[in-house]
Write an enzyme that holds these catalytic residues in place. Structure first.
Site, PDB file in Angstrom:
ATOM      1  N   HIS A   1     -11.356 -10.845  30.165  1.00  0.00           N
ATOM      2  CA  HIS A   1     -11.047 -12.376  30.266  1.00  0.00           C
ATOM      3  C   HIS A   1     -11.263 -12.671  28.690  1.00  0.00           C
ATOM      4  O   HIS A   1     -11.856 -12.480  27.833  1.00  0.00           O
ATOM      5  CB  HIS A   1     -12.027 -13.097  31.015  1.00  0.00           C
ATOM      6  CG  HIS A   1     -11.767 -14.448  31.150  1.00  0.00           C
ATOM      7  ND1 HIS A   1     -12.842 -15.333  31.113  1.00  0.00           N
ATOM      8  CD2 HIS A   1     -10.769 -15.191  31.541  1.00  0.00           C
ATOM      9  CE1 HIS A   1     -12.188 -16.490  31.431  1.00  0.00           C
ATOM     10  NE2 HIS A   1     -10.745 -16.577  31.793  1.00  0.00           N
TER      11      HIS A   1
ATOM     12  N   HIS B   1      -7.112 -21.065  24.503  1.00  0.00           N
ATOM     13  CA  HIS B   1      -7.344 -21.742  25.677  1.00  0.00           C
ATOM     14  C   HIS B   1      -7.173 -23.062  25.942  1.00  0.00           C
ATOM     15  O   HIS B   1      -6.485 -23.699  26.554  1.00  0.00           O
ATOM     16  CB  HIS B   1      -8.584 -21.112  26.256  1.00  0.00           C
ATOM     17  CG  HIS B   1      -8.898 -21.600  27.631  1.00  0.00           C
ATOM     18  ND1 HIS B   1      -9.643 -23.011  27.739  1.00  0.00           N
ATOM     19  CD2 HIS B   1      -8.724 -21.195  28.848  1.00  0.00           C
ATOM     20  CE1 HIS B   1      -9.813 -23.135  29.088  1.00  0.00           C
ATOM     21  NE2 HIS B   1      -9.403 -22.062  29.553  1.00  0.00           N
TER      22      HIS B   1
END
Length: 245
Positions: free
Chosen positions: A11, A53
């Protein structure tokens, strides 16, 4: 159904083991034997794809304000490592171009999650063009995912060869139908929303399944027993070595 991607995806490139969405994390995942990574893609003010992100810069970088308000040149000068640990000070945000070159050199697969800010469909189109350019001639193309159906629609319009995946927190028949309407190859589902029955149903519809974000080995093994195709984790160091294949 033949699925060409590995099981284990780190991730945000390196999970919790390194600054998120940095090449330091990617290289750490690679040293662990991981062969696939997930990361987030946004567009700079001058419409260059970069790996990050958050819509705002403060949490993970030395910058301030909205990422989309800065040019790529400005973004790539920021420190994206010190927030994780001083040992990573000076680690930069990667551009999509640099990420692609590194992944291709290492022979690693990637799931690119598009995080649109503003016109999602246009963002998908612009990102698709850059993905196509940076992975030209690659044996395995990136798997492109998003919570935004409009972004995925834009990707399909600009580069229909790119495999798509719809991201969902919960599973409903409507979301499955939406993934099918978009021509998705996979559904990426919060692991808590999955069951053996759901996995079997999605496979029956020709959809692969990624479970995110699963960090406990016991949970990983249960999901694999259900037939989940991909696991996205903050703890790639806990992956079964067989999942790199």
């Amino acid at each position: 159904m033949h699925w060409p991607y590995p099981v284990g995806f780190a991730h945000r490139l390196g999970g919790a083991l390194a600054p998120e969405n940095t090449l330091a994390g990617l290289l750490l995942a690679h040293r662990l034997g991981v062969t696939a990574v997930e990361c987030d893609v946004q567009l700079s003010a001058d419409r260059v794809a970069v790996i990050a992100h958050d819509a705002e810069l403060e949490r993970t970088t030395s910058g301030n304000g909205a990422l989309a308000a800065h040019t790529a040149a400005e973004l790539l000068q920021l420190d994206a490592g010190r927030h994780h640990h001083p040992a990573f000070a000076g680690e930069a945000l990667p551009s999509l171009q640099k990420l692609a070159a590194t992944l291709r050199r290492l022979g690693m697969a990637v799931n690119l999650e598009l995080k649109p800010d503003g016109d999602a469909r246009r963002m998908g189109q612009l990102c698709a063009a850059q993905i196509r350019q940076h992975w030209q001639g690659a044996a395995l193309l990136p798997l492109v995912s998003s919570f935004s159906a409009e972004a995925l629609l834009g990707v399909h319009e600009a580069a229909p060869e790119l495999p798509l995946a719809l991201l969902v927190e919960e599973l409903t028949p409507a979301q499955v139908a939406q993934a099918q309407a978009l021509g998705c190859r996979a559904l990426h589902v919060c692991h808590r929303a999955l069951s053996a029955e759901w996995v079997a149903q999605l496979h029956g519809l020709g959809l692969a399944v990624m479970a995110w974000t699963v960090n406990q080995p016991q949970e990983m093994q249960r999901l694999r027993q259900w037939g989940v195709d991909m696991l996205c984790s903050d703890r790639p160091d806990r992956f079964d070595p067989a999942w790199a294949a």
